[in-house]
Design a protein around this motif. Structure first.
Motif, PDB file in Angstrom:
ATOM      1  N   GLY A  17      -0.056  -4.848  17.789  1.00 24.65           N
ATOM      2  CA  GLY A  17       0.134  -4.618  19.213  1.00 24.65           C
ATOM      3  C   GLY A  17       1.238  -3.616  19.494  1.00 24.65           C
ATOM      4  O   GLY A  17       1.817  -3.014  18.578  1.00 24.65           O
ATOM      5  N   ASP A  18       1.545  -3.476  20.779  1.00 23.34           N
ATOM      6  CA  ASP A  18       2.549  -2.512  21.222  1.00 23.34           C
ATOM      7  C   ASP A  18       3.936  -2.777  20.650  1.00 23.34           C
ATOM      8  O   ASP A  18       4.728  -1.863  20.487  1.00 23.34           O
ATOM      9  CB  ASP A  18       2.639  -2.506  22.750  1.00 23.34           C
ATOM     10  CG  ASP A  18       1.387  -1.930  23.390  1.00 23.34           C
ATOM     11  OD1 ASP A  18       0.566  -1.306  22.686  1.00 23.34           O
ATOM     12  OD2 ASP A  18       1.233  -2.111  24.612  1.00 23.34           O
ATOM     13  N   ASP A  19       4.234  -4.038  20.359  1.00 26.05           N
ATOM     14  CA  ASP A  19       5.563  -4.392  19.856  1.00 26.05           C
ATOM     15  C   ASP A  19       5.661  -4.372  18.336  1.00 26.05           C
ATOM     16  O   ASP A  19       6.724  -4.647  17.792  1.00 26.05           O
ATOM     17  CB  ASP A  19       5.975  -5.777  20.367  1.00 26.05           C
ATOM     18  CG  ASP A  19       6.186  -5.786  21.868  1.00 26.05           C
ATOM     19  OD1 ASP A  19       6.537  -4.730  22.434  1.00 26.05           O
ATOM     20  OD2 ASP A  19       5.984  -6.854  22.483  1.00 26.05           O
ATOM     21  N   ASP A  20       4.555  -4.099  17.650  1.00 22.81           N
ATOM     22  CA  ASP A  20       4.568  -4.123  16.194  1.00 22.81           C
ATOM     23  C   ASP A  20       5.035  -2.790  15.620  1.00 22.81           C
ATOM     24  O   ASP A  20       4.511  -1.730  15.967  1.00 22.81           O
ATOM     25  CB  ASP A  20       3.179  -4.455  15.646  1.00 22.81           C
ATOM     26  CG  ASP A  20       2.777  -5.887  15.912  1.00 22.81           C
ATOM     27  OD1 ASP A  20       3.645  -6.777  15.772  1.00 22.81           O
ATOM     28  OD2 ASP A  20       1.612  -6.128  16.265  1.00 22.81           O
ATOM     29  N   LEU A  21       6.022  -2.874  14.746  1.00 21.10           N
ATOM     30  CA  LEU A  21       6.527  -1.713  14.027  1.00 21.10           C
ATOM     31  C   LEU A  21       6.301  -2.002  12.552  1.00 21.10           C
ATOM     32  O   LEU A  21       6.881  -2.939  12.000  1.00 21.10           O
ATOM     33  CB  LEU A  21       8.020  -1.505  14.328  1.00 21.10           C
ATOM     34  CG  LEU A  21       8.641  -0.228  13.809  1.00 21.10           C
ATOM     35  CD1 LEU A  21       7.967   1.003  14.441  1.00 21.10           C
ATOM     36  CD2 LEU A  21      10.136  -0.214  14.121  1.00 21.10           C
ATOM     37  N   LEU A  22       5.436  -1.235  11.928  1.00 23.32           N
ATOM     38  CA  LEU A  22       5.069  -1.463  10.535  1.00 23.32           C
ATOM     39  C   LEU A  22       5.997  -0.666   9.621  1.00 23.32           C
ATOM     40  O   LEU A  22       6.394   0.448   9.959  1.00 23.32           O
ATOM     41  CB  LEU A  22       3.616  -1.040  10.322  1.00 23.32           C
ATOM     42  CG  LEU A  22       2.629  -1.662  11.312  1.00 23.32           C
ATOM     43  CD1 LEU A  22       1.280  -1.004  11.199  1.00 23.32           C
ATOM     44  CD2 LEU A  22       2.541  -3.148  11.096  1.00 23.32           C
ATOM     45  N   ALA A  23       6.314  -1.234   8.477  1.00 25.76           N
ATOM     46  CA  ALA A  23       7.186  -0.567   7.507  1.00 25.76           C
ATOM     47  C   ALA A  23       6.494  -0.534   6.157  1.00 25.76           C
ATOM     48  O   ALA A  23       6.099  -1.589   5.639  1.00 25.76           O
ATOM     49  CB  ALA A  23       8.516  -1.302   7.411  1.00 25.76           C
ATOM     50  N   VAL A  24       6.327   0.673   5.616  1.00 26.09           N
ATOM     51  CA  VAL A  24       5.640   0.841   4.338  1.00 26.09           C
ATOM     52  C   VAL A  24       6.216   2.047   3.586  1.00 26.09           C
ATOM     53  O   VAL A  24       6.837   2.919   4.180  1.00 26.09           O
ATOM     54  CB  VAL A  24       4.121   1.068   4.532  1.00 26.09           C
ATOM     55  CG1 VAL A  24       3.442  -0.128   5.159  1.00 26.09           C
ATOM     56  CG2 VAL A  24       3.847   2.324   5.327  1.00 26.09           C
ATOM     57  N   PRO A  25       5.961   2.108   2.281  1.00 26.81           N
ATOM     58  CA  PRO A  25       6.287   3.326   1.543  1.00 26.81           C
ATOM     59  C   PRO A  25       5.182   4.361   1.776  1.00 26.81           C
ATOM     60  O   PRO A  25       4.040   4.004   2.073  1.00 26.81           O
ATOM     61  CB  PRO A  25       6.312   2.865   0.080  1.00 26.81           C
ATOM     62  CG  PRO A  25       5.379   1.696   0.046  1.00 26.81           C
ATOM     63  CD  PRO A  25       5.478   1.039   1.403  1.00 26.81           C
ATOM     64  N   ALA A  26       5.541   5.623   1.659  1.00 28.95           N
ATOM     65  CA  ALA A  26       4.556   6.698   1.800  1.00 28.95           C
ATOM     66  C   ALA A  26       4.876   7.796   0.793  1.00 28.95           C
ATOM     67  O   ALA A  26       6.007   7.911   0.324  1.00 28.95           O
ATOM     68  CB  ALA A  26       4.579   7.259   3.220  1.00 28.95           C
ATOM     69  N   LEU A  27       3.866   8.595   0.481  1.00 30.09           N
ATOM     70  CA  LEU A  27       4.018   9.695  -0.473  1.00 30.09           C
ATOM     71  C   LEU A  27       4.277  11.015   0.244  1.00 30.09           C
ATOM     72  O   LEU A  27       3.741  11.256   1.320  1.00 30.09           O
ATOM     73  CB  LEU A  27       2.744   9.844  -1.308  1.00 30.09           C
ATOM     74  CG  LEU A  27       2.368   8.683  -2.202  1.00 30.09           C
ATOM     75  CD1 LEU A  27       1.016   8.950  -2.860  1.00 30.09           C
ATOM     76  CD2 LEU A  27       3.439   8.448  -3.254  1.00 30.09           C
ATOM     77  N   THR A  28       5.074  11.862  -0.392  1.00 29.94           N
ATOM     78  CA  THR A  28       5.313  13.197   0.134  1.00 29.94           C
ATOM     79  C   THR A  28       4.595  14.229  -0.732  1.00 29.94           C
ATOM     80  O   THR A  28       4.064  13.898  -1.800  1.00 29.94           O
ATOM     81  CB  THR A  28       6.822  13.520   0.166  1.00 29.94           C
ATOM     82  OG1 THR A  28       7.299  13.543  -1.179  1.00 29.94           O
ATOM     83  CG2 THR A  28       7.586  12.497   0.986  1.00 29.94           C
ATOM     84  N   ALA A  29       4.609  15.465  -0.288  1.00 26.77           N
ATOM     85  CA  ALA A  29       3.912  16.543  -0.986  1.00 26.77           C
ATOM     86  C   ALA A  29       4.425  16.729  -2.415  1.00 26.77           C
ATOM     87  O   ALA A  29       3.656  17.094  -3.305  1.00 26.77           O
ATOM     88  CB  ALA A  29       4.046  17.849  -0.207  1.00 26.77           C
ATOM     89  N   ASP A  30       5.708  16.452  -2.647  1.00 24.80           N
ATOM     90  CA  ASP A  30       6.259  16.634  -4.002  1.00 24.80           C
ATOM     91  C   ASP A  30       6.093  15.394  -4.879  1.00 24.80           C
ATOM     92  O   ASP A  30       6.597  15.340  -5.991  1.00 24.80           O
ATOM     93  CB  ASP A  30       7.721  17.076  -3.945  1.00 24.80           C
ATOM     94  CG  ASP A  30       8.670  16.008  -3.419  1.00 24.80           C
ATOM     95  OD1 ASP A  30       8.241  14.853  -3.204  1.00 24.80           O
ATOM     96  OD2 ASP A  30       9.857  16.331  -3.219  1.00 24.80           O
ATOM     97  N   GLY A  31       5.381  14.382  -4.366  1.00 24.03           N
ATOM     98  CA  GLY A  31       5.110  13.184  -5.149  1.00 24.03           C
ATOM     99  C   GLY A  31       6.155  12.091  -5.021  1.00 24.03           C
ATOM    100  O   GLY A  31       5.989  11.015  -5.585  1.00 24.03           O
ATOM    101  N   SER A  32       7.230  12.348  -4.277  1.00 24.82           N
ATOM    102  CA  SER A  32       8.245  11.323  -4.102  1.00 24.82           C
ATOM    103  C   SER A  32       7.797  10.322  -3.043  1.00 24.82           C
ATOM    104  O   SER A  32       6.837  10.553  -2.306  1.00 24.82           O
ATOM    105  CB  SER A  32       9.595  11.943  -3.741  1.00 24.82           C
ATOM    106  OG  SER A  32       9.515  12.627  -2.519  1.00 24.82           O
ATOM    107  N   THR A  33       8.505   9.204  -2.987  1.00 24.21           N
ATOM    108  CA  THR A  33       8.188   8.152  -2.031  1.00 24.21           C
ATOM    109  C   THR A  33       9.272   8.094  -0.965  1.00 24.21           C
ATOM    110  O   THR A  33      10.456   8.206  -1.268  1.00 24.21           O
ATOM    111  CB  THR A  33       8.104   6.788  -2.745  1.00 24.21           C
ATOM    112  OG1 THR A  33       7.098   6.870  -3.764  1.00 24.21           O
ATOM    113  CG2 THR A  33       7.732   5.678  -1.788  1.00 24.21           C
ATOM    114  N   VAL A  34       8.850   7.929   0.283  1.00 25.84           N
ATOM    115  CA  VAL A  34       9.766   7.732   1.402  1.00 25.84           C
ATOM    116  C   VAL A  34       9.426   6.403   2.063  1.00 25.84           C
ATOM    117  O   VAL A  34       8.311   5.896   1.924  1.00 25.84           O
ATOM    118  CB  VAL A  34       9.692   8.878   2.443  1.00 25.84           C
ATOM    119  CG1 VAL A  34      10.205  10.185   1.867  1.00 25.84           C
ATOM    120  CG2 VAL A  34       8.283   9.051   2.991  1.00 25.84           C
ATOM    121  N   SER A  35      10.406   5.838   2.756  1.00 24.67           N
ATOM    122  CA  SER A  35      10.179   4.628   3.544  1.00 24.67           C
ATOM    123  C   SER A  35       9.911   5.071   4.970  1.00 24.67           C
ATOM    124  O   SER A  35      10.699   5.821   5.543  1.00 24.67           O
ATOM    125  CB  SER A  35      11.414   3.733   3.514  1.00 24.67           C
ATOM    126  OG  SER A  35      11.635   3.246   2.208  1.00 24.67           O
TER     127      SER A  35
END
Length: 147
Positions: free
Chosen positions: A80-98
């Motif tokens: 819903g509107d109040d939900d803020l999801l937190a996950v890791p993601a990949l970048t173009a150089d292969g590193s991971t960001v939060s």
């Protein structure tokens, strides 16, 4: 508020520091703003028409696909509107960001789910600071034993 020109809104979206990403019902990237370019390291031209998997770590792809498919079929999201999801993601150089993000399910003129939009913020630095604070608190705790 009705007197605001739509081009002004589009210009704001394009220049926003947070990532604004829109994917179609097949999960293909259809909009990628300057903020998304900064966060993930891909230009809009590099990701246009590509699957969102380009930024989803391999171990999270099936879960994402299952949730995405369910939401598109149902025409609603469990977030819903109040939900803020937190996950890791990949970048173009292969590193991971939060990242933290919110989602919006968009409908076509017939009311069918047609796109999903996300507002994304890179919280990697903040997460590292929080982890360091927790580490220091643990070290300062009497009778602390290392895990």
């Amino acid at each position: 508020m009705g007197d605001l020109n739509p081009e002004v809104i589009l210009a704001m979206a394009a220049a926003a520091p947070d990532g604004l990403v829109i994917v179609d019902r097949e999960g293909l990237i259809r909009y990628w703003n300057r903020g998304a370019e900064r966060i993930f390291g891909y230009s809009a031209a590099e990701v246009a028409g590509r699957n969102l998997d380009v930024i989803i770590p391999e171990k999270h792809r099936q879960r994402h696909l299952d949730g995405f498919t369910t939401a598109m079929a149902a025409g609603t999201s469990k977030y819903g509107d109040d939900d803020l999801l937190a996950v890791p993601a990949l970048t173009a150089d292969g590193s991971t960001v939060s990242i933290e993000f919110s989602v919006v399910l968009l409908s076509d003129s017939e009311g069918n789910a047609s796109h999903v939009g996300a507002v994304i913020r890179d919280v990697t630095a903040r997460r590292a600071q929080e982890k360091e604070i927790r580490r220091r608190l643990l070290e300062a705790t009497p009778n602390h034993t290392a895990p």
